[in-house]
Design a protein around this motif. Structure first.
Motif, PDB file in Angstrom:
ATOM      1  N   ASP A  47       5.345  16.256  61.908  1.00  0.00           N
ATOM      2  CA  ASP A  47       4.720  16.130  60.578  1.00  0.00           C
ATOM      3  C   ASP A  47       3.224  16.417  60.661  1.00  0.00           C
ATOM      4  O   ASP A  47       2.391  15.707  60.060  1.00  0.00           O
ATOM      5  CB  ASP A  47       4.956  14.729  60.004  1.00  0.00           C
ATOM      6  CG  ASP A  47       6.412  14.497  59.622  1.00  0.00           C
ATOM      7  OD1 ASP A  47       7.096  15.487  59.296  1.00  0.00           O
ATOM      8  OD2 ASP A  47       6.863  13.342  59.676  1.00  0.00           O
ATOM      9  N   ASP A  48       2.872  17.471  61.435  1.00  0.00           N
ATOM     10  CA  ASP A  48       1.482  17.923  61.616  1.00  0.00           C
ATOM     11  C   ASP A  48       0.594  16.873  62.283  1.00  0.00           C
ATOM     12  O   ASP A  48      -0.642  16.924  62.162  1.00  0.00           O
ATOM     13  CB  ASP A  48       0.871  18.334  60.267  1.00  0.00           C
ATOM     14  CG  ASP A  48       1.601  19.514  59.646  1.00  0.00           C
ATOM     15  OD1 ASP A  48       1.978  20.433  60.417  1.00  0.00           O
ATOM     16  OD2 ASP A  48       1.807  19.520  58.427  1.00  0.00           O
ATOM     17  N   THR A  71       8.909  17.585  59.766  1.00  0.00           N
ATOM     18  CA  THR A  71       8.568  18.916  60.283  1.00  0.00           C
ATOM     19  C   THR A  71       8.226  18.790  61.749  1.00  0.00           C
ATOM     20  O   THR A  71       7.744  17.759  62.204  1.00  0.00           O
ATOM     21  CB  THR A  71       7.388  19.518  59.514  1.00  0.00           C
ATOM     22  OG1 THR A  71       6.232  18.679  59.677  1.00  0.00           O
ATOM     23  CG2 THR A  71       7.716  19.673  58.045  1.00  0.00           C
ATOM     24  N   PHE A  72       8.430  19.878  62.499  1.00  0.00           N
ATOM     25  CA  PHE A  72       8.438  19.790  63.951  1.00  0.00           C
ATOM     26  C   PHE A  72       7.932  21.109  64.525  1.00  0.00           C
ATOM     27  O   PHE A  72       8.365  22.181  64.113  1.00  0.00           O
ATOM     28  CB  PHE A  72       9.892  19.501  64.389  1.00  0.00           C
ATOM     29  CG  PHE A  72      10.150  19.437  65.849  1.00  0.00           C
ATOM     30  CD1 PHE A  72       9.165  19.111  66.761  1.00  0.00           C
ATOM     31  CD2 PHE A  72      11.420  19.706  66.334  1.00  0.00           C
ATOM     32  CE1 PHE A  72       9.436  19.047  68.103  1.00  0.00           C
ATOM     33  CE2 PHE A  72      11.700  19.650  67.668  1.00  0.00           C
ATOM     34  CZ  PHE A  72      10.705  19.321  68.554  1.00  0.00           C
ATOM     35  N   ALA A  73       6.992  21.018  65.452  1.00  0.00           N
ATOM     36  CA  ALA A  73       6.447  22.232  66.071  1.00  0.00           C
ATOM     37  C   ALA A  73       6.225  21.998  67.552  1.00  0.00           C
ATOM     38  O   ALA A  73       5.741  20.936  67.959  1.00  0.00           O
ATOM     39  CB  ALA A  73       5.134  22.631  65.404  1.00  0.00           C
ATOM     40  N   SER A  95      17.711  23.726  63.470  1.00  0.00           N
ATOM     41  CA  SER A  95      17.522  24.810  64.441  1.00  0.00           C
ATOM     42  C   SER A  95      18.170  24.436  65.764  1.00  0.00           C
ATOM     43  O   SER A  95      18.332  23.256  66.086  1.00  0.00           O
ATOM     44  CB  SER A  95      16.031  25.076  64.661  1.00  0.00           C
ATOM     45  OG  SER A  95      15.414  25.505  63.472  1.00  0.00           O
ATOM     46  N   PRO A 115       3.016  26.958  69.281  1.00  0.00           N
ATOM     47  CA  PRO A 115       2.865  27.711  68.029  1.00  0.00           C
ATOM     48  C   PRO A 115       4.171  27.864  67.262  1.00  0.00           C
ATOM     49  O   PRO A 115       4.180  28.398  66.149  1.00  0.00           O
ATOM     50  CB  PRO A 115       2.375  29.076  68.518  1.00  0.00           C
ATOM     51  CG  PRO A 115       2.963  29.214  69.886  1.00  0.00           C
ATOM     52  CD  PRO A 115       2.991  27.822  70.469  1.00  0.00           C
ATOM     53  N   THR A 116       5.274  27.395  67.811  1.00  0.00           N
ATOM     54  CA  THR A 116       6.582  27.603  67.196  1.00  0.00           C
ATOM     55  C   THR A 116       6.937  26.441  66.288  1.00  0.00           C
ATOM     56  O   THR A 116       7.075  25.304  66.742  1.00  0.00           O
ATOM     57  CB  THR A 116       7.677  27.752  68.271  1.00  0.00           C
ATOM     58  OG1 THR A 116       7.314  28.771  69.187  1.00  0.00           O
ATOM     59  CG2 THR A 116       9.013  28.064  67.642  1.00  0.00           C
ATOM     60  N   ARG A 117       7.068  26.742  64.999  1.00  0.00           N
ATOM     61  CA  ARG A 117       7.498  25.732  64.043  1.00  0.00           C
ATOM     62  C   ARG A 117       9.011  25.834  63.898  1.00  0.00           C
ATOM     63  O   ARG A 117       9.555  26.919  63.715  1.00  0.00           O
ATOM     64  CB  ARG A 117       6.812  25.901  62.686  1.00  0.00           C
ATOM     65  CG  ARG A 117       5.301  25.747  62.760  1.00  0.00           C
ATOM     66  CD  ARG A 117       4.676  25.768  61.361  1.00  0.00           C
ATOM     67  NE  ARG A 117       5.028  24.588  60.592  1.00  0.00           N
ATOM     68  CZ  ARG A 117       4.376  23.424  60.648  1.00  0.00           C
ATOM     69  NH1 ARG A 117       3.326  23.287  61.459  1.00  0.00           N
ATOM     70  NH2 ARG A 117       4.747  22.411  59.901  1.00  0.00           N
ATOM     71  N   LEU A 118       9.672  24.694  63.961  1.00  0.00           N
ATOM     72  CA  LEU A 118      11.119  24.663  63.977  1.00  0.00           C
ATOM     73  C   LEU A 118      11.658  24.135  62.653  1.00  0.00           C
ATOM     74  O   LEU A 118      11.194  23.100  62.154  1.00  0.00           O
ATOM     75  CB  LEU A 118      11.615  23.783  65.123  1.00  0.00           C
ATOM     76  CG  LEU A 118      11.143  24.218  66.519  1.00  0.00           C
ATOM     77  CD1 LEU A 118      11.583  23.195  67.561  1.00  0.00           C
ATOM     78  CD2 LEU A 118      11.692  25.596  66.861  1.00  0.00           C
ATOM     79  N   LYS A 119      12.616  24.821  62.110  1.00  0.00           N
ATOM     80  CA  LYS A 119      13.236  24.403  60.860  1.00  0.00           C
ATOM     81  C   LYS A 119      14.322  23.357  61.146  1.00  0.00           C
ATOM     82  O   LYS A 119      14.851  23.287  62.248  1.00  0.00           O
ATOM     83  CB  LYS A 119      13.862  25.613  60.167  1.00  0.00           C
ATOM     84  CG  LYS A 119      12.856  26.685  59.775  1.00  0.00           C
ATOM     85  CD  LYS A 119      13.576  27.854  59.124  1.00  0.00           C
ATOM     86  CE  LYS A 119      12.579  28.937  58.721  1.00  0.00           C
ATOM     87  NZ  LYS A 119      13.259  30.110  58.085  1.00  0.00           N
ATOM     88  N   MET A 173       3.815  18.744  67.733  1.00  0.00           N
ATOM     89  CA  MET A 173       3.365  18.172  66.470  1.00  0.00           C
ATOM     90  C   MET A 173       4.569  17.659  65.688  1.00  0.00           C
ATOM     91  O   MET A 173       5.575  18.364  65.564  1.00  0.00           O
ATOM     92  CB  MET A 173       2.620  19.217  65.641  1.00  0.00           C
ATOM     93  CG  MET A 173       1.431  19.872  66.340  1.00  0.00           C
ATOM     94  SD  MET A 173       0.034  18.747  66.555  1.00  0.00           S
ATOM     95  CE  MET A 173      -0.590  18.688  64.875  1.00  0.00           C
TER      96      MET A 173
END
Length: 528
Positions: free
Chosen positions: A375-376, A331-333, A343, A336-340, A373
Motif C-alpha cells: 500500500d505504498d 497494493t503490492f510492489a 498475480s 519496480p514491479t507492481r503486482l496486481k 512496498m
C-alpha cells in the motif's frame, strides 16, 4: 512483606470463588482455634471434676462440650476441604487465563523486532514461572482468615488475664516480620539459582529435542545426557537449599509456638480450666500463622518468577488487523514491479541471493533486505499483524505442532470445518493418505510431525496455508521431497485452486515443474 503485583486478571466467577474460599478459610481458622481451646478446657475441667469426687463428676455436664468439640471438628475438616478446593479452582483458572494472555502476546509479536526468547525459555516462563505463582494464589484466602483467627485467639487468651493476651499479641505481631527477615536470608539466593536452573534445563531440553535426529545420527546421546544431568544437579542443589530453608522456618514456627505458650502460661491467672483454654488457644494461634510462614518461604521464588515474567507482561498488544476487504484491496510492489491482485509470480535467483529472505519478509518473519512496498508503504513500517492478513506462507521447512492433523490445520483458521479441511488436504494431494489413517483427522502426528514423511509434512503445511484464506499464497519449495507423479498432480490441483479462489501466488522453487504455475518472474540476482 513487599511483593510485586501478581499479573493475574480474575473474572467474576474466579473472584466469587476466591471469596467463598476466604469464607471457608475463616471458618477453618476459627473452628481450629476454638476446637483446641475448648478441648483444653474440657479435659482440664473433666480432670478437676474427677479429682473432686463422684458428686462433682455427676454434676459435670460433658454432653454439650463433647457435642461442640465433635461439631467443631467436622466444621474444621469440611471448611478446610472447601477452602482448598475453591482456592485451587480459582488458581488454576487464573493461571490458565494468564498463560493464554501471555501466549497471545507472544504470538502477536513482530518477529522482526521481538525480544529474543527461545522456545525452551518461553516454555519455562509459561509453565514453570506461572506455576510458581499458583501457590501464592491458593494461599491468598488464608491470609485474612489467619489474621481474624489470630485476633479471635488473642481474645480467648483474655480468660488467662490481660498480661497473657498482651504477650501473645506482641509475639504474633512480631512473627511476620521475623519470618520475612529469615526467609530473605535463607531463600533469596537458592530461589534465584533454582529459577535460573529450571529455565536453562527447559531451554536445553527443548533444543535437544529439536535436534534429536542429529543427536542419534552422530552418537551424541551420552554427551547430551551428561549436559542435562549437570543442569539437573544444579537444580537439585538449589532446591535442596530451599528445602533446608523451609525446614528452618518450620523449626522456627515450632519453637515460636512453644515460647508463646510458655509466656502465656507464665503470665496466666485464674482457674486451671480457663488457663488451659487460653494456653491451647495461644498454641493454635501460632499454627494459624502458617499461611504467613508459607508465604514468606515462597516469596523469593515468586519474585524470581515475576521478574522473569515481566518481559512477557510488558509486551505490547497486537495491532489492529485489516478487514478482509482491506486485505483484498492491498497494493503490492517488489522493487519496480507492481503486482496486481491474483498475480502469479516466481521469485528466481541463484542460491544465496535472498529468495527465501524475501518471502519470509513478506510473511513478517524477518526484516526485509529488498525493496518491498505494501500500500505504498515500506514493508519495514507495516505491522506484522497486517502482513499476516495479506500473506499465507508454506515455508521451506514446515513447522508442525505435537497434536492431531486437525490441530495443525486449525492453526490457520480456528473455526474451520471438517469439510474445509478435507478440501484443503485434497488440493494438497494428502486427503487419501489422511483418510487411510485409523483416526483420520484426529490422528496424532507427534513432535514436529515426526510420524509423517518430509513430503507429507510439506503438503500438510500447504493445506494449512490454503485454509488461511489470504489474498496471497507464498510457497517456498512446495514440491520438495515429492516424486514426479505426485508433483504433477499437486501442481494441477494448485492451478485449479488458484484460479477458483483468485488468490495471488509468490513462488520460490529450484524445480522446473512448479514454475509452470507462475505467469511472471522477478529475478533477484542482487538486492532489489
Amino acid at each position: 512483606m513487599s511483593r510485586s503485583p501478581i499479573p493475574v486478571t480474575f473474572g467474576l466467577g474466579e473472584r466469587a470463588t476466591l471469596r467463598w474460599a476466604t469464607v471457608c478459610a475463616l471458618l477453618a481458622g476459627l473452628s481450629s482455634i476454638l476446637l483446641l481451646a475448648l478441648s483444653g478446657w474440657f479435659l482440664t475441667a473433666a480432670a478437676i471434676a474427677g479429682a473432686a469426687g463422684t458428686a462433682a463428676v455427676l454434676a459435670f455436664n460433658y454432653l454439650l462440650p463433647s457435642a461442640a468439640i465433635r461439631g467443631l471438628a467436622i466444621m474444621r475438616t469440611g471448611s478446610r476441604y472447601g477452602e482448598r478446593l475453591l482456592a485451587h479452582r480459582a488458581a488454576m483458572l487464573g493461571m490458565a487465563t494468564l498463560r493464554a494472555q501471555l501466549f497471545s502476546k507472544l504470538a502477536a509479536q513482530d518477529s522482526r523486532a521481538a525480544i529474543d526468547i527461545s522456545g525452551g525459555d518461553a516454555s519455562g516462563r509459561l509453565i514453570g514461572d506461572i506455576a510458581a505463582l499458583e501457590d501464592l494464589i491458593i494461599r491468598r484466602p488464608t491470609r485474612p482468615a489467619s489474621l481474624i483467627a489470630v485476633l479471635f485467639a488473642v481474645g480467648i487468651t483474655f480468660f488467662a488475664g490481660w498480661a497473657s493476651a498482651l504477650a501473645l499479641a506482641l509475639m504474633l505481631g512480631a512473627l511476620p516480620f521475623l519470618l520475612a527477615i529469615i526467609a530473605r536470608r535463607v531463600t533469596a539466593d537458592p530461589a534465584r539459582d533454582a529459577a535460573d536452573a529450571v529455565g536453562e534445563l527447559r531451554t536445553r531440553f527443548v533444543d535437544f529435542v529439536a535436534a534429536r535426529p542429529e543427536i542419534i545420527a552422530y552418537g551424541l546421546a551420552d554427551r547430551v545426557l551428561a549436559d542435562l544431568e549437570a543442569q539437573a544437579v544444579r537444580l537439585d542443589h538449589a532446591r535442596a537449599r530451599l528445602f533446608r530453608g523451609e525446614g528452618l522456618i518450620a523449626a522456627l514456627m515450632a519453637g515460636y509456638g512453644a515460647l508463646s505458650a510458655a509466656l502465656v502460661l507464665a503470665l496466666a491467672v485464674g482457674q486451671a480450666a480457663e488457663i488451659a483454654l487460653a494456653l491451647l488457644a495461644a498454641t493454635a494461634s501460632v499454627e494459624a500463622m502458617a499461611a504467613f510462614a508459607r508465604t514468606a518461604f515462597r516469596e523469593a521464588s515468586v519474585n524470581e518468577s515475576l521478574a522473569r515474567l515481566s518481559d512477557l507482561t510488558a509486551l505490547p498488544e497486537g495491532a489492529k488487523v485489516p478487514t478482509a476487504l482491506e486485505a483484498a484491496a492491498m497494493t503490492f510492489a517488489v522493487g519496480p514491479t507492481r503486482l496486481k491482485p491474483a498475480s502469479r509470480v516466481a521469485i528466481t535467483g541463484v542460491s544465496g541471493s535472498g529468495k527465501t529472505r524475501l518471502v519470509e519478509a513478506l510473511a513478517g518473519l524477518r526484516p526485509a533486505i529488498h525493496g518491498i512496498m505494501i500500500d505504498d508503504i515500506p514493508i519495514a513500517d507495516c505491522a506484522a499483524d497486517r502482513l499476516r492478513q495479506y500473506f499465507a506462507l508454506s515455508p521451506q521447512d514446515a513447522t508442525l505442532i505435537a497434536g492431531t492433523i486437525a490441530d495443525n490445520l486449525r492453526l490457520a483458521r480456528p473455526k474451520v470445518t471438517e469439510q474445509q479441511m478435507h478440501d484443503a488436504l485434497a488440493t494438497a494431494c494428502l486427503a487419501d493418505r489422511i483418510a487411510a489413517m485409523p483416526d483420520g483427522l484426529e490422528t496424532r502426528i507427534g513432535e514436529d510431525g515426526g510420524t509423517l514423511s518430509g513430503g507429507e509434512r510439506k503438503r500438510l503445511s500447504l493445506a494449512r496455508a490454503l485454509l488461511a484464506g489470504r489474498p496471497w499464497l507464498i510457497l517456498d519449495e512446495p514440491t520438495e521431497g515429492l516424486d514426479a507423479a505426485t508433483e504433477a498432480e499437486l501442481i494441477a490441483r494448485l492451478d485449479a485452486w488458484l484460479h477458483t479462489t483468485r488468490t495471488g501466488l509468490m513462488l520460490v522453487s529450484h524445480r522446473p515443474a512448479p514454475l509452470m504455475l507462475a505467469t511472471q518472474r522477478i529475478a533477484i540476482e542482487s538486492q532489489i
